[in-house]
Scaffold this active site. Structure first.
Site, PDB file in Angstrom:
ATOM      1  N   LYS A  75      -4.984 -36.916 -19.144  1.00  0.00           N
ATOM      2  CA  LYS A  75      -5.040 -37.911 -18.047  1.00  0.00           C
ATOM      3  C   LYS A  75      -4.637 -39.121 -18.406  1.00  0.00           C
ATOM      4  O   LYS A  75      -4.719 -39.685 -19.628  1.00  0.00           O
ATOM      5  CB  LYS A  75      -6.761 -38.081 -17.796  1.00  0.00           C
ATOM      6  CG  LYS A  75      -6.911 -39.082 -16.700  1.00  0.00           C
ATOM      7  CD  LYS A  75      -8.439 -38.684 -16.185  1.00  0.00           C
ATOM      8  CE  LYS A  75      -8.896 -39.546 -14.924  1.00  0.00           C
ATOM      9  NZ  LYS A  75     -10.156 -39.487 -14.479  1.00  0.00           N
ATOM     10  N   ARG A 131     -23.519 -34.527  -0.052  1.00  0.00           N
ATOM     11  CA  ARG A 131     -23.847 -33.283  -0.790  1.00  0.00           C
ATOM     12  C   ARG A 131     -24.903 -32.637  -1.153  1.00  0.00           C
ATOM     13  O   ARG A 131     -25.313 -31.512  -1.362  1.00  0.00           O
ATOM     14  CB  ARG A 131     -22.835 -33.000  -2.029  1.00  0.00           C
ATOM     15  CG  ARG A 131     -21.198 -33.272  -1.410  1.00  0.00           C
ATOM     16  CD  ARG A 131     -20.552 -34.058  -2.367  1.00  0.00           C
ATOM     17  NE  ARG A 131     -20.256 -33.443  -3.557  1.00  0.00           N
ATOM     18  CZ  ARG A 131     -19.342 -32.852  -3.867  1.00  0.00           C
ATOM     19  NH1 ARG A 131     -18.220 -32.739  -3.093  1.00  0.00           N
ATOM     20  NH2 ARG A 131     -19.045 -32.156  -4.909  1.00  0.00           N
ATOM     21  N   GLU A 177     -23.935 -32.930  -7.609  1.00  0.00           N
ATOM     22  CA  GLU A 177     -25.052 -33.786  -7.092  1.00  0.00           C
ATOM     23  C   GLU A 177     -26.355 -33.141  -6.540  1.00  0.00           C
ATOM     24  O   GLU A 177     -27.430 -33.680  -6.705  1.00  0.00           O
ATOM     25  CB  GLU A 177     -24.426 -34.532  -5.664  1.00  0.00           C
ATOM     26  CG  GLU A 177     -23.168 -35.521  -6.081  1.00  0.00           C
ATOM     27  CD  GLU A 177     -21.987 -34.799  -6.022  1.00  0.00           C
ATOM     28  OE1 GLU A 177     -20.990 -35.749  -6.518  1.00  0.00           O
ATOM     29  OE2 GLU A 177     -21.837 -33.839  -6.004  1.00  0.00           O
TER      30      GLU A 177
END
Length: 641
Positions: free
Chosen positions: A297, A413, A385
């Site tokens: 990343k 969600r 979540e």
């Protein structure tokens, strides 16, 4: 790499290859030997553009080679590439006709913050929330077969921690049992926004497969199939036997091949020529397969490689030095999330039952403050979540006091989990909804505008929103007191209004609001931080109307004492909220008035039945009619909604 890249940025304003690539068809005119140079130019262009027009940097830098290779090998847009987590798709946008307007990325009416079919035919699906790519791509692969598009290839690109999401596992389970030729590309950078966590991430980190072995097995399967020796039923049996032998030899079970999904990798996700070679081999292979690519990343920009979390969305920065150009807010108010983080730690020091739970957002929600001092009492569960809520419910059931912090838009969600696993038993979970209301440049997938309407119909939930930082502290203190049950606190992204945000803890009794101003002509009932705009609007009217202002504080239960007072005194009432009008706070007030036989004129200010675009918060407030001028007009009786 950093020094070389910065030197090129200083010396070269135009790009030899990139300037001639407007669409993927232009990219395919290049030789494979030119692709590394193109990747370098694309990476540098993104760095330059994001440095002056802030956005999500590190994820897209890490996915450059994957992006170039996919558009080079596959015939997009006829072939489908489904991106998971749009943070990694800036290179994709710039290669698909949007490079010339990329300077408008995330700006009002400009390039949208995340890929969406509403903007480009190359964007095959919405990807603002993580973990949906496999399910969506599988649907497209099945649709291609059912509609006769047998030559269409479908690729799901999943990464940035999205594999930890429950929907990704559900998709994988269905991929293994549904006839399809889907290719899943796993962009494995060991990160989400913060560093990825959980068993799957650790498993991926150490997973290995021999390249020569995979090539030989592929050729052998082709030979057997061409001679009629390999039917589908025999193929599955051979795969199971082969996987068992392979696991015994390597002392490692491959979870994907255990689900009859062919696994290839891991390969270097920054070797574009190697990725192209592998994709060409896999392109026409029948059956589901997964290509595992290791990436970094922030690749190619030294500061982002070293501190990927900070450089996920760094704001403006100097591309030649890596210095972030942040304004000095040391004299200003703290962000609401930081007040939450400091307050949570303060409460936890006094209440040993308090624990923190976050789905991959410890830094974003500032639970990292408590995590640093009390690492054994904070749980980062990854991008999950629903699990975060149910996990919190389990801890609450057996005596702990969890504070579960989820961004408002992501909490959607976990709706069933909130109802079934927390509210049903009235468990003492404090659900803190960060980024409630309009969040600005991240757009419709991230605006937290549905939580009030979604949650206020659920029994047992207490729902509150603080007008300022002191109120946030009081609500957090109140929520962890005994016998308060399931408690929701929603608050916005960004800074508050108070420099002296610290205040003594005191209870804000459930179901009580505050009368902030006396008045005779009209009553304004606000919920949450938008009450500060109401105060400013009233001040700017300079007494043109006698306005009473009530900070209701609680959406559920409403302060009935205040409502009786308001109903008896006022014929005109304005409600205002930074959420959807349909079913929201204003609807709750309207219902109460009707149920108790009052019929005043009620103007409900909120967000209409639409998805709000991206732009600055100030611009969006004006568009939806929640800015100070709109508040003043409604108080004066002009342009009533």
């Amino acid at each position: 790499m950093q020094g070389d890249s910065l030197l090129i940025m200083e010396e070269k304003e135009n790009f030899e290859l990139l300037d001639h690539v407007k669409f993927p068809v232009d990219l395919r005119e290049l030789s494979i030997e030119q692709l590394p140079r193109l990747c370098e130019e694309l990476r540098l262009d993104i760095i330059n553009k994001v440095s002056v027009n802030p956005g999500h940097l590190a994820s897209s830098l890490g996915a450059i080679e994957i992006t170039v290779a996919l558009h080079y090998v596959f015939d997009t847009p006829a072939d489908r590439i489904v991106w998971d987590v749009g943070h990694q798709a800036y290179g994709h946008k710039m290669l698909t006709g949007r490079r010339d307007v990329f300077c408008t990325n995330r700006k009002l009416h400009g390039v949208r913050p995340f890929p969406t079919p509403l903007e480009s035919e190359y964007d095959t699906f919405t990807c603002g929330h993580a973990s949906n790519s496999i399910s969506a791509a599988l649907g497209m692969a099945v649709a291609a077969k059912k509609t006769g598009l047998t030559n269409r290839h479908v690729v799901a690109v999943i990464g940035d921690g999205a594999m930890s999401g429950g929907l990704a596992f559900e998709g994988l389970n269905n991929v293994s049992s549904t006839p399809n030729d889907l290719l899943i590309v796993l962009n494995d950078n060991d990160m989400s926004i913060d560093r990825s966590v959980g068993g799957m991430e650790k498993y991926l980190l150490y997973l290995d497969t021999n390249e020569t072995y995979n090539r030989l097995r592929f050729k052998a399967s082709q030979w057997l199939h061409s001679r009629g020796y390999l039917s589908e039923s025999r193929k599955k049996g051979i795969l199971r036997l082969n996987n068992a032998i392979k696991s015994a030899i390597s002392h490692q079970q491959n979870i994907f091949e255990g689900m009859n999904i062919r696994y290839f990798g891991p390969f270097d996700g920054h070797d574009v020529r190697e990725i192209v070679r592998v994709l060409r081999q896999l392109k026409d292979m029948r059956g589901p397969k997964l290509l595992h690519l290791h990436t970094t990343k922030g690749k190619g920009f030294g500061p982002a490689e070293k501190e990927a979390t900070i450089w996920h969305a760094p704001g403006k920065f100097d591309p030649t030095t890596g210095e972030r150009l942040t304004r000095d807010d040391s004299e200003g108010a703290l962000r609401f999330q930081d007040v939450f983080g400091h307050t949570l730690l303060e409460l936890a020091r006094h209440n040993p039952k308090i624990v923190g739970v976050t789905p991959a957002m410890p830094t974003g929600c500032s639970m990292s403050i408590m995590m640093k001092e009390m690492p054994d009492r904070v749980f980062d569960v990854g991008i999950a979540e629903g699990h975060a809520v149910t996990f919190s419910g389990g801890m609450a059931k057996d005596g702990l006091a969890p504070f579960c912090n989820i961004y408002s838009s992501f909490s959607q969600r976990a709706y069933d989990n909130v109802i079934h696993d927390v509210a049903l038993l009235d468990l003492p979970v404090v659900l803190c909804l960060d980024r409630a209301g309009l969040v600005g440049e991240d757009g419709p997938t991230h605006h937290g505008v549905f939580d009030i309407a979604a949650l206020r119909s659920v029994p047992h939930l207490t729902i509150a929103s603080p007008m300022d930082e002191h109120e946030l502290r009081r609500l957090m203190y109140t929520a962890q007191l005994p016998d308060k049950g399931a408690f929701v606190i929603r608050y916005p992204r960004g800074r508050g209004v108070l420099k002296d945000w610290e205040c003594p803890f005191e209870e804000a009794p459930v179901g009580t609001g505050r009368r902030l101003r006396e008045g005779n002509d009209v009553a304004v009932l606000s919920i949450g931080p938008i009450g500060n705009q109401v105060e400013q609007a009233i001040d700017e009217l300079n007494g043109a109307r006698s306005v009473a202002h009530y900070d209701m504080r609680y959406i559920k239960p409403l302060d009935e004492t205040l409502l009786f007072e308001i109903a008896e005194k006022f014929n005109r009432i304005i409600t205002i909220e930074d959420g959807v009008r349909n079913g929201g706070f204003g609807s709750a007030v309207l219902e109460w008035m009707s149920d108790h036989g009052y019929h005043p004129q009620i103007v409900r200010m909120g967000i209409d039945d639409c998805f709000v675009e991206h732009g600055s918060v100030e611009q969006l407030y004006e568009i939806v009619g929640l800015d100070i001028e709109s508040i003043k007009k409604n108080i004066m009786g002009e342009d009533l909604i």
